[in-house]
Design a protein around this motif. Structure first.
Motif, PDB file in Angstrom:
ATOM      1  N   GLY A  25      42.490  35.714  95.590  1.00 30.63           N
ATOM      2  CA  GLY A  25      43.841  36.225  95.765  1.00 30.63           C
ATOM      3  C   GLY A  25      44.567  35.271  96.694  1.00 30.63           C
ATOM      4  O   GLY A  25      43.966  34.655  97.597  1.00 30.63           O
ATOM      5  N   THR A  26      45.848  35.062  96.433  1.00 36.58           N
ATOM      6  CA  THR A  26      46.679  34.303  97.358  1.00 36.58           C
ATOM      7  C   THR A  26      47.956  35.077  97.662  1.00 36.58           C
ATOM      8  O   THR A  26      48.580  34.865  98.705  1.00 36.58           O
ATOM      9  CB  THR A  26      47.058  32.924  96.783  1.00 36.58           C
ATOM     10  N   GLY A  27      48.309  35.996  96.757  1.00 40.60           N
ATOM     11  CA  GLY A  27      49.436  36.888  97.031  1.00 40.60           C
ATOM     12  C   GLY A  27      49.172  37.638  98.333  1.00 40.60           C
ATOM     13  O   GLY A  27      50.072  37.799  99.175  1.00 40.60           O
ATOM     14  N   MET A  59      47.776  36.650 100.924  1.00 38.49           N
ATOM     15  CA  MET A  59      48.075  35.789 102.071  1.00 38.49           C
ATOM     16  C   MET A  59      49.582  35.650 102.296  1.00 38.49           C
ATOM     17  O   MET A  59      50.062  35.628 103.432  1.00 38.49           O
ATOM     18  CB  MET A  59      47.468  34.397 101.840  1.00 38.49           C
ATOM     19  N   LYS A  60      50.332  35.541 101.175  1.00 37.73           N
ATOM     20  CA  LYS A  60      51.790  35.408 101.302  1.00 37.73           C
ATOM     21  C   LYS A  60      52.367  36.644 101.989  1.00 37.73           C
ATOM     22  O   LYS A  60      53.241  36.542 102.853  1.00 37.73           O
ATOM     23  CB  LYS A  60      52.427  35.240  99.917  1.00 37.73           C
ATOM     24  N   PHE A  61      51.866  37.826 101.590  1.00 39.84           N
ATOM     25  CA  PHE A  61      52.331  39.063 102.223  1.00 39.84           C
ATOM     26  C   PHE A  61      51.984  39.077 103.710  1.00 39.84           C
ATOM     27  O   PHE A  61      52.801  39.440 104.556  1.00 39.84           O
ATOM     28  CB  PHE A  61      51.655  40.270 101.557  1.00 39.84           C
ATOM     29  N   TYR A  77      41.368  44.616  86.160  1.00 40.28           N
ATOM     30  CA  TYR A  77      40.575  44.479  87.386  1.00 40.28           C
ATOM     31  C   TYR A  77      41.448  44.538  88.639  1.00 40.28           C
ATOM     32  O   TYR A  77      40.983  44.879  89.727  1.00 40.28           O
ATOM     33  CB  TYR A  77      39.705  43.211  87.349  1.00 40.28           C
ATOM     34  N   LYS A  78      42.735  44.224  88.498  1.00 36.13           N
ATOM     35  CA  LYS A  78      43.634  44.292  89.651  1.00 36.13           C
ATOM     36  C   LYS A  78      44.109  45.725  89.904  1.00 36.13           C
ATOM     37  O   LYS A  78      44.678  46.031  90.941  1.00 36.13           O
ATOM     38  CB  LYS A  78      44.826  43.355  89.443  1.00 36.13           C
ATOM     39  N   ARG A  79      43.916  46.567  88.916  1.00 37.20           N
ATOM     40  CA  ARG A  79      44.071  48.017  89.040  1.00 37.20           C
ATOM     41  C   ARG A  79      45.468  48.507  89.422  1.00 37.20           C
ATOM     42  O   ARG A  79      45.625  49.392  90.259  1.00 37.20           O
ATOM     43  CB  ARG A  79      43.015  48.569  90.008  1.00 37.20           C
TER      44      ARG A  79
HETATM   45  C1  LIG Z   1      50.960  33.958  94.479  1.00 42.83           C
HETATM   46  C2  LIG Z   1      51.308  34.216  93.080  1.00 42.83           C
HETATM   47  C3  LIG Z   1      50.371  34.778  92.212  1.00 42.83           C
HETATM   48  C4  LIG Z   1      48.989  35.174  92.664  1.00 42.83           C
HETATM   49  O1  LIG Z   1      48.997  36.509  93.115  1.00 42.83           O
HETATM   50  P1  LIG Z   1      47.644  37.308  93.376  1.00 42.83           P
HETATM   51  O2  LIG Z   1      48.134  38.533  94.075  1.00 42.83           O
HETATM   52  O3  LIG Z   1      46.802  36.472  94.256  1.00 42.83           O
HETATM   53  O4  LIG Z   1      47.036  37.584  92.063  1.00 42.83           O
HETATM   54  C5  LIG Z   1      50.735  35.001  90.906  1.00 42.83           C
HETATM   55  N1  LIG Z   1      51.966  34.683  90.460  1.00 42.83           N
HETATM   56  C6  LIG Z   1      52.893  34.144  91.267  1.00 42.83           C
HETATM   57  C7  LIG Z   1      54.246  33.840  90.714  1.00 42.83           C
HETATM   58  C8  LIG Z   1      52.602  33.887  92.601  1.00 42.83           C
HETATM   59  O5  LIG Z   1      53.531  33.326  93.389  1.00 42.83           O
END
Ligand SMILES: *Cc1c(COP(=O)(O)O)cnc(C)c1O
Length: 829
Positions: A667-669, A671-673, A565-567
Motif C-alpha cells: 500500500g502507498t495510499g 502513506m499519503k494519508f 481483497y481491499k474490501r
Molecule cells: C497512491 C495511489 C494508488 C495506490 O493506492 P493504495 O491505497 O496503496 O492501493 C492508486 N491509485 C492512485 C491514483 C494513487 O495515487
C-alpha cells in the motif's frame, strides 16, 4: 502552492526582472509553438506555452545530467516498469525548479491565472494504480537524491481508461491523454531499436568453432524513444523517463515468407502497429494475453539494447556492463529481461554462457509486488514458443542449469525440483516469470516488512532457502513533493512556520513536530488547514456528483483500485449498519460522517463493478433519507487518479486501509494519508504494520485478524454463514442488500455478491466485520475529543518521515544498486 524559498543560486537577480523574462518567454512560446497571439489564445494555448517555458528551464539541467552520466566511472540505475503513473507535470516541475511564485506572477501579468492553467493539464494515465505510482515516486526521488537514473517503460497511446458513472455503474471511457499533444515529451527518432518476434531458431558454428544460435524471426517492430524530463527538487539533476513507442518496420518484406508464413507475417505487422496502443488493466482475466507478452518483451528489449549502446558509448568493454548499469525489475512484467540480456550478450555480443550469466545476475534485481497466487504471472508455453522462440530456448537452458544446482544441493528431492522449475507442469504447461526473475537477479525484495517475510515463507520459500542472502526488504515510500508540498501547500507552509524548512529536504525532520503536539496555537492552525482542505474537497464533490457534504463531518476516505481483497464492501456493510442504527434511533448521538470512495474496477472484473454499484446504491438511499438528518453522506468520487488524489488525500480525517491481512503487499495510499495527517483504521497488513509502529499504537485504529489468523481460519473449515447467524447487525445489513434497498427494489442485482460472501467469502469480510464495527466505535469516541484527535493527527504527520520515497530510494541505491549521488554542475545556458 506554497511560497517557495529562493533557490540557492542566483539570489541577486531582481525577482521582478525574472518574472518579466518568464512572461516574455511564455509569450514567445505562445507564438512560436502554438502560433497564437495572446488576443485569440485559448486557455489550452496558454497552458502549452507555459509548459514549454517550464520545459525549457529543465532542458539545460537535462542535457547537463545526460552529459555527466556518459562518463565512464558513473553507474546509472535503470528502473524498468510496465507502468509509470506520473500525474500532471506542470505543478510538480514548477515546485522542483523553485519557479512557482515567479510563474504565478508572470502569468498574472499576462492576464492568466496559474491555478486555472494547472487544472487544464491531462495526466498521462500510464499505470493502473499503486505499482505505477510507485515507479513515478521513485523517479522523483532518484532525481532529487541526484542519483543518475533512467526510467524505462512503454508510451501507451491510451492509458488507463477514464471512469464515468451511469446509473451508478462504472462506464469506461477511452483515455485520450495525447489528443492535445504532450508538451513534456521529446521524441528521438534516432534512438530506436528493432525487436524480433516469431519464427524459429537455428544452430550454427562460427569461424572460431563456437556454437551460435540464429533467430529467424517472422517480423520485427521498431521501438522509438520518447523522453520526458524528471527534474529533481532544488537540484540541477534532471533524469529521463524513456518510454518506447512501437512503429511498423518499413521494409517489411512479404516476399521472404512462403505461403504458410504469410498470415503469421501479416499478424506481426498488425502487432507492430498496435504494440504500444493500450495499457492493460490488471485483474483482467486472460484478455489480450498475446499482445501483453509482446508489449513486455518489446519494452524490455528496447531498454536493454539502449543500455548496451550507452555502455558502449562510455568506451568500456561489455564485460563491464554490470559496473555501469543496475536494472530494477518492477514486478515480473519486465522479467523477460533475464532471458533478453542473456540473448543480447550471447547471440549479439558473442560472450560465453558463464560470462553472460554473471553479468546478467549482477545487473538485475527484482521487486516482488504480490502474494496473490492469481496475480503471479505465468505464460502458456505454446504462446511463448510462437512469439519468443529464442528467449524461451534461453529460459530452458537457464532452468536446466539451475535445476542441476537444486538437485546437487537437495539430492533426491524431486518435489522441490518440480516446485522450483521455471516451467509449471501441472495442467497446461506454463512459464513462471517470478522464478525466472528470482534466479536471474542478485537481489529480490518485497515492498514492506510483512510482505518480505511472507514472501520468504510462502511463494518464494524454496528460493529463500537456497539463496537466503539474496532476499531483502525495502519498504515502499511516496514523494513528499507531490503528496505534501504540491497538493497540501497550506500544511507545508504551517510546517515551515513551525519547524523551519529542513523537513523539505529530509522528511524525517518532521519528527520535531512531536514536541509541538500539545501546542494550542498549532492545534488551531492545524485544524484550520484541515478544515480548508475539506471545504475545498466538498466544493469538488458538489461540482462532480451534486452531493452536498459538510466539511465539519468526519471525512472517512477509501480511495484505491476496487478489489475484493481491499474490501470496499466491508466498509459498505458498516455504513449500512450505521444507517440502520440511526434510522431506528434518530436521537442517537453519533458524529456526522462523510464516507468517500474512489477507484477504478478492471473492466472485466464483474465483482468489483458490482461493489461500485453497491456503494452508489447506498449513497442514493442514505444521502436523501430524511430520517437521519444528513448525518451520513456517502460519495463515490468518479475517476480517481493522481490529479484527483491531490484534492482527496489532504482532506481525509480517517484513512481506510482494511485489506485482508496478508493480501496487500504494502500500500502507498496509506502513506499519503498519514503524511497529510489522517488517522488510519486498518488491519495488520502491508505497510500498515510499520505505519502503526511509527505512529504509535495509540495513534492508529487497529482491528481484524492477523495474517497468521487468516491463514489458520482458511485452513480450518471457515463457514461465513456462522458469522451471519450469530451477528444480528451483520445479518440485518446483508438483508437490506438482499431486499433491494440499494437497487431500487431489484432483489437480484447484488445476488452474486451476497452468494459470494455467504458461501465462500474468500477475503474474510464477514469474519472481520464485528471487530471492524467495534473499531469504528472507537473512532467515533476519539472524534468527539477534538483536542485528542488533533494531537493524534499531528503525531501521524510527525512520524511519517520513514514513508518518504527518498528513504526507500536511498536503500535501493545502497543495498541493491551500488549507485552514488552525482552532483550536476550548474548548467551551461
Ligand atoms: C497512491 C495511489 C494508488 C495506490 O493506492 P493504495 O491505497 O496503496 O492501493 C492508486 N491509485 C492512485 C491514483 C494513487 O495515487
Amino acid at each position: 502552492m506554497s511560497e517557495i524559498p529562493a533557490p540557492e543560486v542566483a539570489v541577486d537577480i531582481d525577482p521582478a526582472a525574472k518574472e518579466q523574462a518568464f512572461a516574455h518567454d511564455v509569450e514567445r512560446n505562445l507564438i512560436c509553438r502554438q502560433a497564437r497571439y495572446p488576443d485569440i489564445a485559448t486557455q489550452h494555448d496558454w497552458f502549452m506555452a507555459l509548459a514549454y517555458t517550464v520545459r525549457d528551464r529543465m532542458l539545460a539541467n537535462w542535457a547537463g545530467s545526460m552529459q555527466t552520466y556518459s562518463a565512464r566511472d558513473i553507474k546509472v540505475a535503470c528502473y524498468l516498469s510496465a507502468e509509470f503513473l506520473i500525474g500532471p507535470q506542470l505543478g510538480n516541475s514548477l515546485l522542483n525548479l523553485g519557479l512557482e511564485s515567479e510563474a504565478r506572477e508572470a502569468m498574472r501579468s499576462l492576464g492568466q491565472n496559474l491555478d486555472e492553467l494547472l487544472a487544464v493539464e491531462e495526466e498521462p494515465g500510464l499505470g493502473n494504480g499503486g505499482l505505477g505510482r510507485l515507479a513515478a515516486c521513485y523517479l522523483d526521488s532518484l532525481a532529487t537524491l541526484q542519483i543518475p537514473a533512467i526510467g524505462y517503460g512503454i508510451r501507451y497511446e491510451f492509458g488507463i481508461f477514464d471512469q464515468a458513472l451511469r446509473d451508478g455503474w462504472q462506464v469506461e471511457v477511452t483515455d485520450k491523454w495525447l489528443q492535445k499533444g504532450n508538451p513534456w515529451e521529446i521524441v528521438r527518432p534516432d534512438v530506436s531499436y528493432y525487436v524480433s518476434f516469431g519464427g524459429h531458431t537455428q544452430c550454427t558454428t562460427d569461424e572460431a568453432g563456437r556454437l551460435r544460435v540464429q533467430w529467424h524471426h517472422t517480423g520485427q517492430v521498431k521501438g522509438v524513444a520518447c523522453d520526458m524530463p524528471m527534474q529533481g527538487y532544488r537540484v540541477n539533476t534532471c533524469n529521463v523517463l524513456r518510454l518506447w513507442k512501437s512503429e511498423a518496420v518499413e521494409s517489411f518484406d512479404f516476399q521472404d515468407f512462403n505461403a504458410g508464413k504469410y498470415y503469421e507475417a501479416v499478424e506481426m505487422k498488425v502487432v507492430s502497429e498496435t504494440l504500444s496502443k493500450v495499457l492493460y488493466p490488471n485483474d483482467e482475466p486472460d484478455a489480450g494475453k498475446r499482445l501483453r507478452l509482446a508489449q513486455q518483451y518489446f519494452f524490455v528489449s528496447c531498454s536493454l539494447q539502449d543500455m548496451l549502446r550507452l555502455s558502449d558509448a562510455k568506451g568500456l568493454p561489455v564485460e563491464r556492463f554490470a559496473d555501469l548499469f543496475a536494472a530494477q525489475l518492477n514486478d515480473t512484467h519486465p522479467s523477460i529481461a533475464v532471458a533478453e540480456l542473456m540473448r543480447l550478450l550471447l547471440d549479439e555480443r558473442g560472450l560465453s554462457w558463464d560470462v553472460a550469466w554473471n553479468i546478467t545476475q549482477r545487473a538485475l534485481a527484482y521487486t516482488n509486488h504480490t502474494l496473490l497466487p492469481e496475480a503471479l504471472e505465468t505464460w502458456g508455453l505454446p504462446l511463448f514458443q510462437s512469439l519468443l522462440p529464442r528467449p524461451l530456448e534461453i529460459i530452458y537452458e537457464i532452468n536446466r542449469r539451475f535445476l542441476d544446482d537444486v538437485r546437487r544441493i537437495y539430492p533426491g528431492d524431486d518435489a522441490r525440483v518440480m516446485r522450483m522449475s521455471f516451467i509449471d507442469e501441472a495442467g497446461d504447461r506454463k512459464v513462471r516469470m517470478a522464478h525466472l526473475a528470482t534466479v536471474g537477479s542478485h537481489a529480490v525484495n518485497g515492498v514492506a516488512a510483512l510482505h518480505s517475510d511472507l514472501l520468504r515463507q510462502t511463494v518464494l520459500r524454496d528460493f529463500a532457502e537456497m539463496f537466503p542472502e539474496r532476499f531483502l526488504n525495502v519498504t515502499n515510500g511516496v514523494t513528499p513533493r507531490r503528496f505534501l508540498m504540491l497538493s497540501n501547500p497550506a500544511l507545508a507552509r504551517l510546517l515551515d512556520d513551525t519547524l523551519g524548512t529542513d523537513w523539505r529536504h529530509d522528511l524525517a525532520r518532521l519528527d520535531a513536530l512531536a514536541a509541538h503536539a500539545d501546542s494550542p496555537a498549532l492545534h488551531d492552525a492545524w485544524r484550520k488547514v484541515r478544515h480548508d482542505n475539506k471545504a475545498a474537497l466538498a466544493v469538488r464533490i458538489h461540482a462532480t456528483t451534486g452531493i452536498e457534504v459538510n466539511p465539519g463531518a468526519l471525512f472517512d476516505i477509501q480511495v484505491k483500485r476496487i478489489h475484493e481483497y481491499k474490501r470496499q464492501h466491508l466498509n459498505a456493510l458498516y455504513i449500512i449498519s450505521l444507517w440502520r442504527r440511526l434510522s431506528r434511533n434518530p436521537d442517537l448521538d453519533l458524529p456526522s460522517r462523510c464516507f468517500i470512495f474512489g477507484g477504478k474496477a478492471a473492466p472485466g472484473y464483474a465483482m468489483a463493478k458490482l461493489i461500485i454499484r453497491l456503494i452508489t446504491g447506498i449513497a442514493e438511499t442514505v444521502n436523501d433519507d430524511p430520517a437521519i438528518g444528513g448525518r451520513i453522506k456517502v460519495v463515490f468520487y468518479p475517476d480517481f487518479n493522481v490529479k484527483n488524489g491531490h484534492a482527496i488525500y489532504p482532506a481525509a480525517d480517517l484513512s481506510e486501509q482494511i485489506s485482508t491481512a496478508g493480501k496487500e503487499a504494502s500500500g502507498t495510499g496509506n502513506m499519503k494519508f498519514m503524511i497529510n495527517g489522517a488517522l488510519t483504521i486498518g488491519t495488520l497488513d502491508g505497510a500498515n504494520v510499520e505505519i502503526r509502529e511509527e505512529a504509535g499504537a495509540e495513534n492508529f485504529f487497529l482491528f481484524g485478524l492477523t495474517a497468521a489468523q487468516v491463514d489458520e481460519l482458511k485452513r480450518s473449515d471457515y463457514r461465513p454463514a456462522d458469522y451471519v447467524r450469530n451477528d444480528d447487525t451483520l445479518r440485518d445489513a446483508l438483508d437490506q442488500i438482499a431486499e433491494g434497498r440499494f437497487s431500487r427494489g431489484d432483489r437480484d442485482m447484488f445476488r452474486p455478491l451476497l452468494d459470494n460472501l455467504m458461501q465462500s467469502d474468500p477475503f474474510l469480510v464477514l469474519a472481520d466485520f464485528a471487530d471492524y464495527v467495534r473499531c469504528q466505535e472507537r473512532v467515533n469516541e476519539a472524534w468527539r475529543d477534538k483536542e485528542q484527535w488533533t494531537r493524534m493527527s499531528i503525531m501521524n504527520t510527525a512520524r511519517s518521515g520513514k514513508f518518504s520515497s527518498d528513504r526507500a530510494i536511498a536503500e535501493y541505491a545502497e543495498r541493491i544498486w551500488a549507485t552514488r549521488p552525482v552532483r550536476i554542475d550548474h548548467a551551461r545556458s
